[in-house]
Each structure stands twice: as C-alpha cells, then as structure tokens.
Design a protein around this motif. Sequence first.
Motif, PDB file in Angstrom:
ATOM      1  N   ALA A 156      -4.240 -35.152 -71.071  1.00 53.18           N
ATOM      2  CA  ALA A 156      -4.742 -36.211 -70.497  1.00 53.18           C
ATOM      3  C   ALA A 156      -5.767 -35.848 -69.234  1.00 53.18           C
ATOM      4  N   SER A 157      -5.798 -34.606 -68.851  1.00 50.13           N
ATOM      5  CA  SER A 157      -6.575 -34.132 -67.862  1.00 50.13           C
ATOM      6  C   SER A 157      -6.640 -32.472 -67.804  1.00 50.13           C
ATOM      7  N   ALA A 158      -7.554 -31.956 -67.135  1.00 53.07           N
ATOM      8  CA  ALA A 158      -7.701 -30.481 -67.382  1.00 53.07           C
ATOM      9  C   ALA A 158      -6.636 -29.825 -66.474  1.00 53.07           C
ATOM     10  N   ALA A 159      -6.100 -30.447 -65.633  1.00 54.22           N
ATOM     11  CA  ALA A 159      -4.768 -29.747 -64.973  1.00 54.22           C
ATOM     12  C   ALA A 159      -3.760 -29.670 -65.873  1.00 54.22           C
ATOM     13  N   GLU A 160      -3.543 -30.841 -66.899  1.00 55.65           N
ATOM     14  CA  GLU A 160      -2.406 -30.638 -67.963  1.00 55.65           C
ATOM     15  C   GLU A 160      -2.771 -29.757 -69.072  1.00 55.65           C
ATOM     16  N   ALA A 161      -4.009 -29.757 -69.461  1.00 56.99           N
ATOM     17  CA  ALA A 161      -4.670 -28.736 -70.385  1.00 56.99           C
ATOM     18  C   ALA A 161      -4.263 -27.315 -69.809  1.00 56.99           C
ATOM     19  N   PHE A 162      -4.578 -27.102 -68.641  1.00 53.15           N
ATOM     20  CA  PHE A 162      -4.105 -25.613 -68.160  1.00 53.15           C
ATOM     21  C   PHE A 162      -2.618 -25.438 -68.213  1.00 53.15           C
ATOM     22  N   ALA A 163      -1.841 -26.408 -67.957  1.00 50.22           N
ATOM     23  CA  ALA A 163      -0.526 -26.073 -67.865  1.00 50.22           C
ATOM     24  C   ALA A 163      -0.001 -25.693 -69.451  1.00 50.22           C
TER      25      ALA A 163
END
Length: 298
Positions: A156-163
């Motif tokens: 849903a977001s870049a932060a979630e993708a990196f996680a």
Amino acid sequence: MNPVTGRIREVLADAGAEGWVHAVQLGAANSREIGVGADELVVTASVYKLPLLVALCRAFDAGSLDPRAAVRIDPASGTRGPTGLSTFLDPVTLSWRDLAASMIGVSDNTAADVILAEVGLDAVAATLADLGLSQTRVVGGTADSHASLVRDLGAASAAEAFALLADNDEVRTVSAYAPALASATTPREMTRLLGLIWADAAASPAQCAFIRRLLGNQVWLHRIRAGFPFRGVRVAGKTGTIGAVRNEVSVVEFDGEAPVAVAVFTFAARADAALPTVDAAIAECARIAVTDLRSGRL
C-alpha cells in the motif's frame, strides 16, 4: 585464481553476499587493475546519483541551468527517505548546486528526484553515451524505484514495501534487484566515470572539481572509507542501498601517490535494514584491492 581476487571472493562469501569489484590506478602509465566480475551488469541503487550529478554539471557548463538559481521545494510532495530534504516538514529554497550537495553528501532522495525532473533522463543518457559508458543506464529516480517496489510487492506504500522486502522469511523477486529492469552499470564503467571526473574530462575542470568536492563530503564512513581509517588518505565516493543491494564507488588517495578508483557492488543473502557485516566486507574488498595496486603485493 589470482590470490588477490581469491581473497576478495572469500571476504564476500564470508559476509553472505555476492559481489562485483573493479579497482584501477588513475593517471598512471600502464595502470594496473583488479577485477571480480568487473564487466557484469549490476544494479546501481543510489549510485545512479553520480551520473545524474555529471549530467547536471554539464547543464551548468552549457548555460542551460544556473547553478545559483533558487529552487523552492515542498518536502511533503517529495520522495521519502532517511536523510536530507526527505526528512523535512516545511518548504525550503535552495540553489541547484546546494541540492546537488545534499543529493551526494547524504544521498538525499528528494533532492535527487527534483534534479532528475529538471535535467531529464534523455540528458543523463546523452551524457553516458558521450562519455562512452555504453553499459550504464538510468531508467528513473528514487521515486520510480519506490513505485516499482510497491507494484512488485502489492504494498500500500513504500514503507510497507520496504518492510516486506526486509522480511527474510520470504523470498522476494523485485525489479529493483534485476539489472535488466533497474538502473544498472558495471564496476568497470563506474571506475571509468570516476577516472574521467578526476581527469577533468567528464565536464569542465571547474565542474569536475565541484563533483570531486561533493564526493569528498559524503558523510558515510561505514563502507569503503572504513577500510582506510588513518591519516594521509582521502576517500571520495557515493554509496547505493536498496534492500539486499549495498554498493559504493570511490576514489582513494594517499598523499603523494596516484589515486585509485574502486567500485564494489554487492547483493546479500539477507535484506535487513542494517547489514554491518556486508558493509565491512565492502571496506575489506576495497582495502585488499587498493593495497595490492599500491604495492603490487599483499
């Protein structure tokens, strides 16, 4: 196997990483070099900011962009990141050359994307072609890289993708790891670019001096610089990191000696946010290569 390249491979294997390395003396007749996969395509990550900087400086030379012109930036609309304007909360005004300083000094993602939007991918490609770097390409900026991660991982977001990318319990196949899809280069082409900068041949002498100054002001000490923790040596370079990818390209200068350009690109077995063992391996690979080129023996 050459004992030097063999030792480099051992260091990388011990750190749980694949690696590609090239090192060469600059400005010396019959320069020696060290290579491990030096001509293989590798993902640049934020190392793409170096050819972008060169393209920007050539725009300064051409007069198409005033290095002192004011640029107003709203960080809220910029690319997120852990450093520089990417962390700011309020609008700021900077010159193009100060944006470049932040892009290189702390690998500022927002600054880099603002610069790329102004310079353009076509100008970066033309710069690379003019300099004979036929294997190097920049396909987008940091915002593009983050967007591809979001798409590839269904986040849903870049932060979630990196996680998700940092979750080592799952195998992640993303375009950001594929040299055929992401911005890419070879270790040899990056040391060639550094050589052109140090020879005042990548742009005007004044702009090459500016590039060298910015590379020398990079704040990160945990990769190549960590391999040379003593007086009388200067290290100027640019790091790149995304997930399991950790890179750095630098010039190492000892007092009274020819500089050595060194490029180390790695892909680790893990994608943790911090991988100090791999960072230390990058430093050690650079130390081994530079030491051999300086002395002819380990």
